[in-house]
Design a protein around this motif. Structure first.
Motif, mmCIF file in Angstrom:
data_model
loop_
_atom_site.group_PDB
_atom_site.id
_atom_site.type_symbol
_atom_site.label_atom_id
_atom_site.label_comp_id
_atom_site.label_asym_id
_atom_site.label_seq_id
_atom_site.Cartn_x
_atom_site.Cartn_y
_atom_site.Cartn_z
ATOM 1 N N ASN A 1 4.185 -8.158 8.235
ATOM 2 C CA ASN A 1 3.658 -6.980 8.934
ATOM 3 C C ASN A 1 4.737 -5.928 9.161
ATOM 4 O O ASN A 1 4.471 -4.719 9.119
ATOM 5 C CB ASN A 1 3.047 -7.396 10.275
ATOM 6 C CG ASN A 1 1.758 -8.183 10.106
ATOM 7 O OD1 ASN A 1 1.096 -8.064 9.066
ATOM 8 N ND2 ASN A 1 1.391 -8.982 11.098
ATOM 9 N N ARG A 2 5.977 -6.384 9.414
ATOM 10 C CA ARG A 2 7.067 -5.444 9.667
ATOM 11 C C ARG A 2 7.468 -4.682 8.396
ATOM 12 O O ARG A 2 7.779 -3.489 8.448
ATOM 13 C CB ARG A 2 8.284 -6.202 10.217
ATOM 14 C CG ARG A 2 8.077 -6.767 11.617
ATOM 15 C CD ARG A 2 8.139 -5.662 12.661
ATOM 16 N NE ARG A 2 7.933 -6.153 14.005
ATOM 17 C CZ ARG A 2 8.915 -6.635 14.792
ATOM 18 N NH1 ARG A 2 10.157 -6.680 14.323
ATOM 19 N NH2 ARG A 2 8.642 -7.048 16.013
ATOM 20 N N ILE A 3 7.486 -5.396 7.268
ATOM 21 C CA ILE A 3 7.971 -4.752 6.031
ATOM 22 C C ILE A 3 6.853 -4.063 5.250
ATOM 23 O O ILE A 3 7.136 -3.327 4.307
ATOM 24 C CB ILE A 3 8.679 -5.771 5.111
ATOM 25 C CG1 ILE A 3 7.675 -6.801 4.586
ATOM 26 C CG2 ILE A 3 9.837 -6.440 5.831
ATOM 27 C CD1 ILE A 3 8.270 -7.743 3.550
ATOM 28 N N ALA A 4 5.594 -4.289 5.651
ATOM 29 C CA ALA A 4 4.468 -3.733 4.891
ATOM 30 C C ALA A 4 4.553 -2.208 4.718
ATOM 31 O O ALA A 4 4.340 -1.689 3.609
ATOM 32 C CB ALA A 4 3.145 -4.131 5.535
ATOM 33 N N PRO A 5 4.860 -1.409 5.800
ATOM 34 C CA PRO A 5 4.941 0.063 5.605
ATOM 35 C C PRO A 5 6.009 0.469 4.599
ATOM 36 O O PRO A 5 5.802 1.403 3.813
ATOM 37 C CB PRO A 5 5.266 0.576 7.015
ATOM 38 C CG PRO A 5 4.800 -0.504 7.941
ATOM 39 C CD PRO A 5 5.060 -1.781 7.209
ATOM 40 N N TYR A 6 7.152 -0.237 4.619
ATOM 41 C CA TYR A 6 8.223 0.108 3.695
ATOM 42 C C TYR A 6 7.845 -0.262 2.252
ATOM 43 O O TYR A 6 8.173 0.458 1.298
ATOM 44 C CB TYR A 6 9.518 -0.615 4.098
ATOM 45 C CG TYR A 6 9.929 -0.343 5.528
ATOM 46 C CD1 TYR A 6 9.672 -1.270 6.541
ATOM 47 C CD2 TYR A 6 10.572 0.850 5.862
ATOM 48 C CE1 TYR A 6 10.054 -1.016 7.857
ATOM 49 C CE2 TYR A 6 10.949 1.116 7.184
ATOM 50 C CZ TYR A 6 10.678 0.175 8.166
ATOM 51 O OH TYR A 6 11.038 0.435 9.454
ATOM 52 N N VAL A 7 7.148 -1.393 2.107
ATOM 53 C CA VAL A 7 6.701 -1.799 0.772
ATOM 54 C C VAL A 7 5.705 -0.784 0.217
ATOM 55 O O VAL A 7 5.768 -0.416 -0.961
ATOM 56 C CB VAL A 7 6.074 -3.207 0.810
ATOM 57 C CG1 VAL A 7 5.413 -3.549 -0.527
ATOM 58 C CG2 VAL A 7 7.130 -4.244 1.163
ATOM 59 N N ALA A 8 4.791 -0.307 1.083
ATOM 60 C CA ALA A 8 3.810 0.683 0.635
ATOM 61 C C ALA A 8 4.497 1.958 0.161
ATOM 62 O O ALA A 8 4.133 2.534 -0.874
ATOM 63 C CB ALA A 8 2.832 0.993 1.773
ATOM 64 N N THR A 9 5.524 2.392 0.904
ATOM 65 C CA THR A 9 6.278 3.592 0.497
ATOM 66 C C THR A 9 7.003 3.362 -0.827
ATOM 67 O O THR A 9 7.019 4.225 -1.707
ATOM 68 C CB THR A 9 7.296 3.968 1.585
ATOM 69 O OG1 THR A 9 6.620 4.175 2.833
ATOM 70 C CG2 THR A 9 8.040 5.240 1.207
ATOM 71 N N ALA A 10 7.595 2.168 -0.963
ATOM 72 C CA ALA A 10 8.310 1.851 -2.201
ATOM 73 C C ALA A 10 7.369 1.840 -3.397
ATOM 74 O O ALA A 10 7.704 2.329 -4.487
ATOM 75 C CB ALA A 10 9.011 0.499 -2.061
ATOM 76 N N LEU A 11 6.153 1.295 -3.205
ATOM 77 C CA LEU A 11 5.176 1.258 -4.302
ATOM 78 C C LEU A 11 4.775 2.668 -4.727
ATOM 79 O O LEU A 11 4.599 2.940 -5.922
ATOM 80 C CB LEU A 11 3.945 0.455 -3.880
ATOM 81 C CG LEU A 11 4.148 -1.058 -3.744
ATOM 82 C CD1 LEU A 11 2.880 -1.723 -3.215
ATOM 83 C CD2 LEU A 11 4.544 -1.666 -5.087
ATOM 84 N N LEU A 12 4.632 3.569 -3.760
ATOM 85 C CA LEU A 12 4.294 4.956 -4.086
ATOM 86 C C LEU A 12 5.389 5.603 -4.928
ATOM 87 O O LEU A 12 5.107 6.366 -5.858
ATOM 88 C CB LEU A 12 4.068 5.763 -2.805
ATOM 89 C CG LEU A 12 2.776 5.463 -2.037
ATOM 90 C CD1 LEU A 12 2.759 6.243 -0.718
ATOM 91 C CD2 LEU A 12 1.555 5.839 -2.873
ATOM 92 N N VAL A 13 6.637 5.294 -4.601
ATOM 93 C CA VAL A 13 7.769 5.853 -5.370
ATOM 94 C C VAL A 13 7.814 5.249 -6.768
ATOM 95 O O VAL A 13 7.974 5.952 -7.768
ATOM 96 C CB VAL A 13 9.097 5.605 -4.630
ATOM 97 C CG1 VAL A 13 10.272 6.054 -5.500
ATOM 98 C CG2 VAL A 13 9.109 6.340 -3.293
ATOM 99 N N ILE A 14 7.653 3.918 -6.839
ATOM 100 C CA ILE A 14 7.742 3.229 -8.130
ATOM 101 C C ILE A 14 6.626 3.675 -9.076
ATOM 102 O O ILE A 14 6.848 3.929 -10.256
ATOM 103 C CB ILE A 14 7.694 1.701 -7.930
ATOM 104 C CG1 ILE A 14 8.951 1.235 -7.181
ATOM 105 C CG2 ILE A 14 7.574 0.982 -9.273
ATOM 106 C CD1 ILE A 14 8.898 -0.223 -6.774
#
Length: 381
Positions: free
Chosen positions: A76-89
């Motif tokens: 749950n803590r890393i989910a927002p950062y993962v979502a941002t990373a996926l948008l960049v990738i």
């Protein structure tokens, strides 16, 4: 078991009696879009990354079911950062999808999926058939009805524009209608892919100015105000990274500059003959190759990989002087063969291609390229 039962009660269990027509419609719409989004993802580089993300998501669901609270908290803590990373990738793929959606190309691509399946089926029934025969492009002089593999070289890469196809943003428009020459289909095989080219012939075009085009709708025919082009299940050319495979050699010559490939190969053969230093002059070979028709150039191309040209000069001359036919066919002067006419040049190329064979059954000699019985040595035919 209590954890699994609790997850079922809280997240999965629902009452069918409470469903309304709008719920069914929403499910159908979401299913349709999710299905086509998955199809689009499989056409892009995101497919492999998506499988990894799906595995991680499955781990998260398992942690929720088993009430592994610490793991769930980390997710749950890393989910927002993962979502941002996926948008960049996935930014290039997302931008391309939105561009296609804005020009209505996304749905056109989806509508062609069944056509791609038919093209793939055509490949299975023809190129991969048990009786399919393949040969290298150097042997096109044999004029066999089979598939030829053309190795792509530095000076001949007719489909090089496909190397950056994913980066192209221009789209086909109505103004390009008269320039349309064919369709390209990308066929994916796991993490690899190849391209299929289907040529558009004049019979595939239905011109509205010369025909009345109607579509059967309901119980009537409605006239269509646009031109129509027919897309078949044919695969005229299969394009790989280092070669292409086709039986349509005339198509390659007319539209993809294959004449340049043939003549370059023929000139390479002449260079090999020069390096072997076995003939007194190359003049007649050059004139032979320069004929407007490609027949002679194809014969020279075939000779490029002749094992005869791998022999040592002295061994070759000795064998020719002993041969029942070649010893009278050629004129020898010191350590060279005299080539004073294009006819003699043609005979030399026949020798390179080993076109004269002797039947073990009858003992007679034949021209293998035409199966023609050869007359006695020295006789004209």
């Amino acid at each position: 078991m209590e954890a699994i039962r609790g997850f079922y009660e809280n997240y999965i269990r629902w009452s069918a009696a409470s469903m309304t027509l709008s719920d069914v419609l929403e499910i159908a719409i979401f299913t349709y879009f999710i299905y086509h989004i998955i199809l689009w993802i499989k056409q892009s580089k995101a497919w492999i990354l998506l499988k990894g993300a799906a595995a991680i998501f499955a781990m998260y669901i398992l942690a929720v079911i088993l009430q592994l609270n610490n793991i769930v908290m980390v997710f749950n803590r890393i989910a927002p950062y993962v979502a941002t990373a996926l948008l960049v990738i996935f930014q290039p793929e997302i931008r391309r999808a939105l561009e296609q959606l804005g020009t209505n190309h996304l749905f056109e691509l989806f509508s062609l999926s069944s056509t791609k399946d038919k093209v793939a089926g055509f490949i299975n029934c023809t190129y991969l058939a048990d009786d399919a025969e393949f040969d290298t492009s150097e042997n096109i002089a044999d004029n066999k009805k089979e598939f030829y593999e053309i190795s792509l070289i530095e000076n001949y890469r007719p489909f090089i524009f496909l190397d950056d196809a994913e980066k192209r943003t221009e789209y086909y428009s109505e103004s390009d209608r008269n320039k349309l020459s064919g369709f390209l289909f990308r066929i994916n095989l796991n993490d690899k892919y190849f391209w299929v080219y289907q040529h558009i012939y004049s019979v595939s075009r239905i011109d509205r100015s010369k025909n009345v085009i109607a579509l059967f709708v309901g119980d009537t025919y409605d006239e269509i105000d646009s031109d129509i082009v027919q897309i078949d299940s044919r695969a005229d050319v299969i394009i790989f990274s280092s070669s292409v495979v086709t039986a349509k050699m005339d198509l390659m010559q007319r539209f993809f500059g294959f004449e340049q490939y043939i003549r370059a190969g023929a000139q390479k053969t002449i260079e090999i003959i020069r390096d072997l230093d076995i003939v007194d002059s190359l003049e007649k070979f050059v004139a032979f190759e320069n004929k407007s028709k490609l027949t002679n150039a194809k014969k020279l191309l075939k000779a490029k990989n002749s094992p005869v040209l791998q022999m040592k000069k002295n061994d070759l001359l000795e064998n020719l002087k002993k041969h029942s036919r070649y010893k009278t066919m050629f004129k020898f002067e010191e350590d060279h063969i005299v080539i004073s006419s294009q006819k003699e040049a043609a005979a030399f190329i026949k020798m390179l291609n080993d076109d004269i064979v002797r039947s073990e059954l009858t003992g007679k000699e034949y021209d293998s390229s035409s199966k023609m019985l050869l007359g006695p040595v020295g006789a004209s035919h």
